[in-house]
Scaffold this motif. Structure first.
Motif, mmCIF file in Angstrom:
data_model
loop_
_atom_site.group_PDB
_atom_site.id
_atom_site.type_symbol
_atom_site.label_atom_id
_atom_site.label_comp_id
_atom_site.label_asym_id
_atom_site.label_seq_id
_atom_site.Cartn_x
_atom_site.Cartn_y
_atom_site.Cartn_z
ATOM 1 N N VAL A 59 0.832 -1.206 0.000
ATOM 2 C CA VAL A 59 0.000 0.000 0.000
ATOM 3 C C VAL A 59 0.867 1.257 0.000
ATOM 4 C CG1 VAL A 59 -1.771 1.288 1.258
ATOM 5 C CG2 VAL A 59 -1.980 -1.190 0.981
ATOM 6 N N THR A 60 1.984 1.239 0.694
ATOM 7 C CA THR A 60 2.893 2.398 0.665
ATOM 8 C C THR A 60 3.342 2.678 -0.764
ATOM 9 O OG1 THR A 60 3.675 2.038 2.916
ATOM 10 C CG2 THR A 60 5.132 3.276 1.450
ATOM 11 N N ASN A 61 3.700 1.640 -1.507
ATOM 12 C CA ASN A 61 4.100 1.825 -2.906
ATOM 13 C C ASN A 61 2.948 2.397 -3.731
ATOM 14 O OD1 ASN A 61 6.671 0.877 -2.415
ATOM 15 N ND2 ASN A 61 6.253 -1.182 -3.159
ATOM 16 N N ALA A 62 1.732 1.917 -3.475
ATOM 17 C CA ALA A 62 0.570 2.418 -4.219
ATOM 18 C C ALA A 62 0.293 3.881 -3.880
ATOM 19 C CB ALA A 62 -0.658 1.559 -3.912
ATOM 20 N N VAL A 63 0.426 4.247 -2.623
ATOM 21 C CA VAL A 63 0.226 5.645 -2.208
ATOM 22 C C VAL A 63 1.247 6.539 -2.912
ATOM 23 C CG1 VAL A 63 0.411 7.253 -0.261
ATOM 24 C CG2 VAL A 63 -0.902 5.130 -0.015
ATOM 25 N N GLU A 64 2.480 6.086 -2.988
ATOM 26 C CA GLU A 64 3.512 6.880 -3.666
ATOM 27 C C GLU A 64 3.234 6.986 -5.161
ATOM 28 O OE1 GLU A 64 7.356 5.338 -2.614
ATOM 29 O OE2 GLU A 64 7.044 5.782 -0.488
ATOM 30 N N ALA A 65 2.701 5.931 -5.764
ATOM 31 C CA ALA A 65 2.433 5.928 -7.208
ATOM 32 C C ALA A 65 1.176 6.713 -7.564
ATOM 33 C CB ALA A 65 2.307 4.495 -7.719
ATOM 34 N N ALA A 66 0.212 6.766 -6.651
ATOM 35 C CA ALA A 66 -1.095 7.347 -6.991
ATOM 36 C C ALA A 66 -1.663 8.153 -5.818
ATOM 37 C CB ALA A 66 -2.051 6.241 -7.395
ATOM 38 N N ALA A 67 -0.842 9.024 -5.263
ATOM 39 C CA ALA A 67 -1.271 9.832 -4.113
ATOM 40 C C ALA A 67 -2.551 10.594 -4.428
ATOM 41 C CB ALA A 67 -0.170 10.801 -3.717
#
Length: 153
Positions: A59-67
């Motif tokens: 989820v951290t990676n997803a937040v960084e990719a699609a904040a």
């Protein structure tokens, strides 16, 4: 805060899906959801903690990719093992980075690979975005069910 885990009454085997906002606070929500669901499904010990760490990193990676965008998480069972997924709308694939000793980020994919039995990325069925998934190690104590045939890849 209590040390007791609240009962979620989530039938096992099953799957849980949740849409969350692409913001840092959602990482904790996803991590705790994974923990509660797996406890409720009868998993025990380090598998729960390891799965919570992996969900946090996905989820951290997803937040960084699609904040700021909606993200979708899914927790399911595949052949007795927890399957953790996160969809985000960004077409950019996660990349392995060489994080320096003092770096505060850049280790997520290495952490996921260290804990998961298998991991990968697949395009969304709609063609928009991607799904990052991690299959955790199976445990003999949790029965197989109808969702055992849903392969992550």
């Amino acid at each position: 805060m209590s040390d007791q885990t609240p009962a979620l009454n989530i039938p096992h085997p099953g799957e849980i899906r949740m849409t969350i906002q692409g913001e840092k606070a959602s990482v904790r929500l996803a991590r705790e959801l994974a923990r509660y669901v797996l406890i409720n499904w009868g998993y025990e010990g380090s598998l729960i903690d390891d799965s919570a760490v992996v969900m946090s990193e996905i989820v951290t990676n997803a937040v960084e990719a699609a904040a700021g965008h909606a993200l979708r998480i899914r927790i399911a069972v595949h052949e007795g093992a927890p399957l953790l997924e996160c969809w985000d709308p960004s077409p950019e694939l996660p990349r392995h980075c060489e994080a320096g000793l003092d770096a505060l980020s850049g280790r997520g994919l290495a952490i996921i690979a260290a804990y998961a039995k298998d991991t990968g990325v697949r395009p969304s069925a709609t063609g928009q975005g991607k799904i990052v998934w991690a299959l955790m190690p199976a445990t003999a104590s949790v029965p197989l069910g109808p969702s055992q045939h849903h392969h992550p890849a």
